[in-house]
Enzyme design. Structure first.
Site, mmCIF file in Angstrom:
data_model
loop_
_atom_site.group_PDB
_atom_site.id
_atom_site.type_symbol
_atom_site.label_atom_id
_atom_site.label_comp_id
_atom_site.label_asym_id
_atom_site.label_seq_id
_atom_site.Cartn_x
_atom_site.Cartn_y
_atom_site.Cartn_z
ATOM 1 N N THR A 14 0.815 -1.223 0.000
ATOM 2 C CA THR A 14 0.000 0.000 0.000
ATOM 3 C C THR A 14 0.840 1.260 0.000
ATOM 4 O O THR A 14 0.477 2.266 -0.611
ATOM 5 C CB THR A 14 -0.942 -0.013 1.221
ATOM 6 O OG1 THR A 14 -1.803 -1.145 1.137
ATOM 7 C CG2 THR A 14 -1.787 1.251 1.273
ATOM 8 N N THR A 88 1.106 -4.707 4.312
ATOM 9 C CA THR A 88 0.867 -5.087 5.707
ATOM 10 C C THR A 88 0.270 -6.484 5.868
ATOM 11 O O THR A 88 0.441 -7.115 6.910
ATOM 12 C CB THR A 88 -0.068 -4.076 6.395
ATOM 13 O OG1 THR A 88 -1.317 -4.030 5.694
ATOM 14 C CG2 THR A 88 0.558 -2.687 6.408
#
Length: 341
Positions: A14, A88
Site C-alpha cells: 500500500t 501489511t
C-alpha cells in the site's frame, strides 16, 4: 562522522500504491521517493532497489523472500542498515521468515509499510518510512547498530519481527508483539528498550539461507470439526508438518478418533506443532488434560510462538534437510528470539 548508508528495498504494498479504475495497484519506487522529500533532510546516503514487478503482499511467498534476502546479502557490506517496504497483510510472515533466513545477521533490517498510500491526504506512510530509515541508521553508545535483528517499525512502535502479528486491518497501529516487550517507541523521540534488544558477541559473516520448504499446512480447530475433515488435512499429499491451531492454552478435542488421527499421522512421520489460536499468551500443553493428550499423541508444544513465526520456522527447519527428530527438537528451542524457552 560518516553519513549512515541505508538501502531501501521496495517490494510493493500500500505504501507505494496508486489509485486506478481497477482499485489500488503497486506503482514504482520513484513515485514513492517523489512524495517523501523529507528523506533528503535526514542527511543520510539512501539508495534503493525494487522488485521488477512490485507485488501486493497477498502474493508474497518463499521465492520473494529469497529475493529480499539476496538483495540484503549482495549489499550487506556496503550499507549500515536496510529498510524493507512491504504490504501489511503478510508483513509479519515476511519479518519472521527473514529472521530465520538472514543467519548471523548483525545489522538492522527494518520492515515497514502503511495502511494508506503515500500521496493520500491523510496517510501514514511518510512517518513510517522516515522513522524506519532512522531506526535503520541508529547506533548505540559503542557505535554498534542499535538494532541487530529483523524488526517491524510501524506507527509508534518497534517490535521484534518474529514476534509480530497484524491485529487490525484498519488502524494505523496495525502490529503488536503480544508475548514479547516492544523494542522501542516512536513519538517526539525514538526511544529503544535496550534490555530487550538482541545483541551478539561474535562478528560472524552473514550466512543467507534460501531453501525454505513450503510443504506445511495450518489446521484450525473449531467446535464440531469432523473426523473426515481432520483426516483429509493430515493426509494432504506432500505435507511434512502441520501447525495445529488449538484452543486457549493449547487444548483440543479428546475424542478418540481425533487423538488416533494425530497419533497415526505422527507415527507416519508428520510433524505436528501446537500453536494456540489466542493472540496473547501461549500454549501450555501439559496444563490441562486435553493438552496433555496431545503430548501423548506426539504433538509438539509451540509455547508462545506466533502462527506467523511457526510457519516460517517450520519452512526453515524442513528446508535445512535436518532429520525429523532434530526438527522436533529445534521446535522447542528459541533460535532467533521467536519464543520464550
Amino acid at each position: 562522522m560518516e553519513k549512515p548508508r541505508i538501502l531501501i528495498i521496495y517490494t510493493g504494498g500500500t505504501i507505494g500504491m496508486v489509485e486506478t479504475p481497477e482499485g489500488l495497484q503497486p506503482f514504482d519506487f520513484s513515485h514513492l521517493m517523489d512524495n517523501v522529500p523529507k528523506l533528503g533532510e535526514l542527511g543520510y546516503e539512501i539508495d534503493s532497489v525494487q522488485f521488477k514487478n512490485p507485488i501486493d503482499s497477498s502474493n508474497m511467498n518463499p521465492q520473494y523472500w529469497g529475493m529480499i534476502v539476496k538483495d540484503i546479502a549482495d549489499n550487506y557490506d556496503k550499507y549500515d542498515g536496510f529498510v524493507v517496504l512491504h504490504g501489511t497483510d503478510t508483513m509479519a510472515y515476511t519479518a519472521s521468515a527473514l529472521a530465520f533466513m538472514l543467519r548471523n545477521l548483525r545489522k538492522p533490517v527494518v520492515v515497514t509499510g502503511s495502511q494508506l498510500p503515500i500521496g493520500d491526504v491523510r496517510e501514514d506512510g511518510t512517518q513510517n518510512l522516515v522513522s524506519a530509515v532512522q531506526v535503520a541508521a541508529a547506533k548505540d553508545a559503542n557505535g554498534d547498530p542499535m538494532i541487530q535483528e529483523v524488526v517491524i517499525s510501524f506507527q509508534d512502535y518497534i517490535v521484534r519481527g518474529c514476534r509480530s502479528t497484524k491485529f487490525t486491518s484498519t488502524g494505523f497501529h496495525a502490529f503488536k508483539s503480544f508475548n514479547y516487550p516492544d523494542l522501542g517507541t516512536i513519538d517526539l523521540h525514538i526511544e529503544y528498550a535496550e534490555p530487550y534488544l538482541m545483541r551478539h558477541d561474535d562478528k560472524l559473516p552473514l550466512d543467507p539461507f534460501y531453501a525454505m520448504d513450503p510443504n506445511i499446512l495450518v489446521m484450525w480447530l473449531y467446535p464440531g470439526i469432523t473426523e473426515s475433515v481432520v483426516k483429509a488435512q493430515l493426509a494432504t499429499p506432500g505435507v511434512k508438518a502441520v501447525v495445529l491451531r488449538t484452543f486457549g492454552a493449547g487444548n483440543a478435542p479428546t475424542e478418540q478418533w481425533f487423538l488416533d488421527a494425530l497419533g497415526d499421522a505422527v507415527k507416519k512421520g508428520l510433524i505436528v506443532y501446537n500453536v494456540t489460536q489466542c493472540a496473547n499468551g501461549g500454549d501450555e500443553q501439559k496444563r490441562y488434560y486435553t493438552g496433555d493428550m496431545l503430548s501423548k499423541a506426539g504433538v509438539i508444544s509451540g509455547y508462545d510462538i506466533t502462527c506467523e513465526a511457526a510457519v516460517a520456522k517450520l519452512m526453515y527447519l524442513l528446508g535445512s534437510g535436518l532429520p525429523a527428530d532434530t526438527v522436533r527438537e529445534y521446535l522447542g528451542v528459541s533460535m532467533v528470539g521467536e519464543l520464550t524457552d
